[in-house]
Design a protein around this motif. Structure first.
Motif, short mmCIF file in Angstrom:
data_model
loop_
_atom_site.label_atom_id
_atom_site.label_comp_id
_atom_site.label_asym_id
_atom_site.label_seq_id
_atom_site.Cartn_x
_atom_site.Cartn_y
_atom_site.Cartn_z
N GLY A 25 -60.12 34.78 -48.01
CA GLY A 25 -58.97 35.63 -47.79
C GLY A 25 -58.84 36.78 -48.78
N ASP A 26 -59.22 36.53 -50.03
CA ASP A 26 -58.96 37.51 -51.09
C ASP A 26 -60.18 38.32 -51.51
OD1 ASP A 26 -56.70 35.16 -52.67
OD2 ASP A 26 -56.34 36.67 -51.10
N GLY A 27 -61.33 38.01 -50.97
CA GLY A 27 -62.51 38.77 -51.36
C GLY A 27 -63.00 38.37 -52.73
N ARG A 28 -63.68 39.28 -53.41
CA ARG A 28 -64.29 38.98 -54.71
C ARG A 28 -63.40 39.47 -55.85
NH1 ARG A 28 -70.34 40.76 -55.36
NH2 ARG A 28 -70.65 38.90 -54.10
N GLU A 29 -63.27 38.63 -56.87
CA GLU A 29 -62.46 38.94 -58.05
C GLU A 29 -63.26 38.69 -59.31
OE1 GLU A 29 -58.25 37.33 -60.03
OE2 GLU A 29 -59.48 35.98 -58.83
N MET A 30 -63.20 39.63 -60.23
CA MET A 30 -63.81 39.41 -61.56
C MET A 30 -62.99 38.36 -62.29
SD MET A 30 -63.85 39.89 -65.04
CE MET A 30 -62.47 41.00 -65.31
N VAL A 31 -63.64 37.35 -62.80
CA VAL A 31 -62.96 36.29 -63.55
C VAL A 31 -63.09 36.54 -65.05
CG1 VAL A 31 -62.86 33.83 -64.03
CG2 VAL A 31 -63.35 34.63 -61.70
N ALA A 32 -64.31 36.64 -65.53
CA ALA A 32 -64.53 36.85 -66.97
C ALA A 32 -65.93 37.41 -67.18
CB ALA A 32 -64.38 35.53 -67.73
N GLU A 33 -66.05 38.36 -68.10
CA GLU A 33 -67.34 38.94 -68.44
C GLU A 33 -67.45 39.14 -69.93
OE1 GLU A 33 -67.67 42.57 -66.20
OE2 GLU A 33 -68.37 41.54 -64.40
N MET A 34 -68.65 38.95 -70.45
CA MET A 34 -68.95 39.24 -71.85
C MET A 34 -69.99 40.34 -71.90
SD MET A 34 -69.06 35.58 -73.83
CE MET A 34 -68.99 36.41 -75.41
N HIS A 35 -69.67 41.39 -72.66
CA HIS A 35 -70.56 42.55 -72.78
C HIS A 35 -71.13 42.53 -74.18
CE1 HIS A 35 -68.68 43.76 -69.05
NE2 HIS A 35 -67.51 43.53 -69.62
N GLN A 36 -72.36 41.99 -74.32
CA GLN A 36 -72.96 41.75 -75.62
C GLN A 36 -71.94 41.02 -76.49
OE1 GLN A 36 -75.94 41.63 -75.75
NE2 GLN A 36 -77.02 43.55 -76.12
N ARG A 37 -71.87 41.36 -77.73
CA ARG A 37 -70.91 40.68 -78.62
C ARG A 37 -69.72 41.57 -78.92
NH1 ARG A 37 -76.00 38.86 -80.09
NH2 ARG A 37 -76.17 36.60 -80.42
N THR A 38 -69.56 42.62 -78.12
CA THR A 38 -68.53 43.60 -78.46
C THR A 38 -67.25 43.48 -77.65
OG1 THR A 38 -69.48 45.17 -76.88
CG2 THR A 38 -70.30 45.25 -79.15
N ARG A 39 -67.31 42.98 -76.43
CA ARG A 39 -66.13 43.01 -75.57
C ARG A 39 -66.16 41.88 -74.55
NH1 ARG A 39 -65.09 46.25 -70.88
NH2 ARG A 39 -67.20 47.10 -71.11
N THR A 40 -65.02 41.25 -74.39
CA THR A 40 -64.86 40.21 -73.37
C THR A 40 -63.65 40.57 -72.51
OG1 THR A 40 -65.75 38.51 -74.84
CG2 THR A 40 -64.49 37.75 -72.94
#
Length: 118
Positions: A42-57
């Motif tokens: 029903g809701d499609g795709r949602e970003m849950v959590a991402e880590m970008h190297q050690r600089t940003r979550t």
């Protein structure tokens, strides 16, 4: 080519916990991003959590304070610890990874089903 293999999904009751794992293998250069998205009919795709190297979550507002993403950089693995699960967390959770190499290359796993009964 890079392959992502997820594990750890299943059926739990509301309030319980699950831990998802995803390991990347293949022709990896250096994975800049690893994380999780989820998809429901029903809701499609949602970003849950991402880590970008050690600089940003980054986390979706809907799971902040309940889910924690972490990475094992040596083994190209990303984890998602999910606590206090709710029925609305029911979805197929897909691992995503991205790296630079002649442009941005993005890879997706097949997904693992998480079902939370209320």
């Amino acid at each position: 080519q890079v392959e992502l293999v997820e594990s750890g999904g299943g059926l739990v009751q509301a309030g319980e916990s699950l831990r998802l794992s995803c390991t990347a293998s293949g022709d990896i250069k250096s994975l800049y991003t690893m994380g999780w998205h989820r998809q429901t009919p029903g809701d499609g795709r949602e970003m849950v959590a991402e880590m970008h190297q050690r600089t940003r979550t980054t986390y979706a507002d809907s799971i902040k304070g309940r889910f924690t993403v972490s990475r094992d950089y040596a083994n190209n693995t990303v984890f998602l610890q999910m606590n206090a699960l709710k029925a609305e967390d029911t979805a197929v959770y897909c691992c995503v990874a991205g790296e630079y190499g002649g442009g941005w290359n993005e890879y997706w796993g097949q997904g693992t089903q998480v079902t939370v009964s209320s």
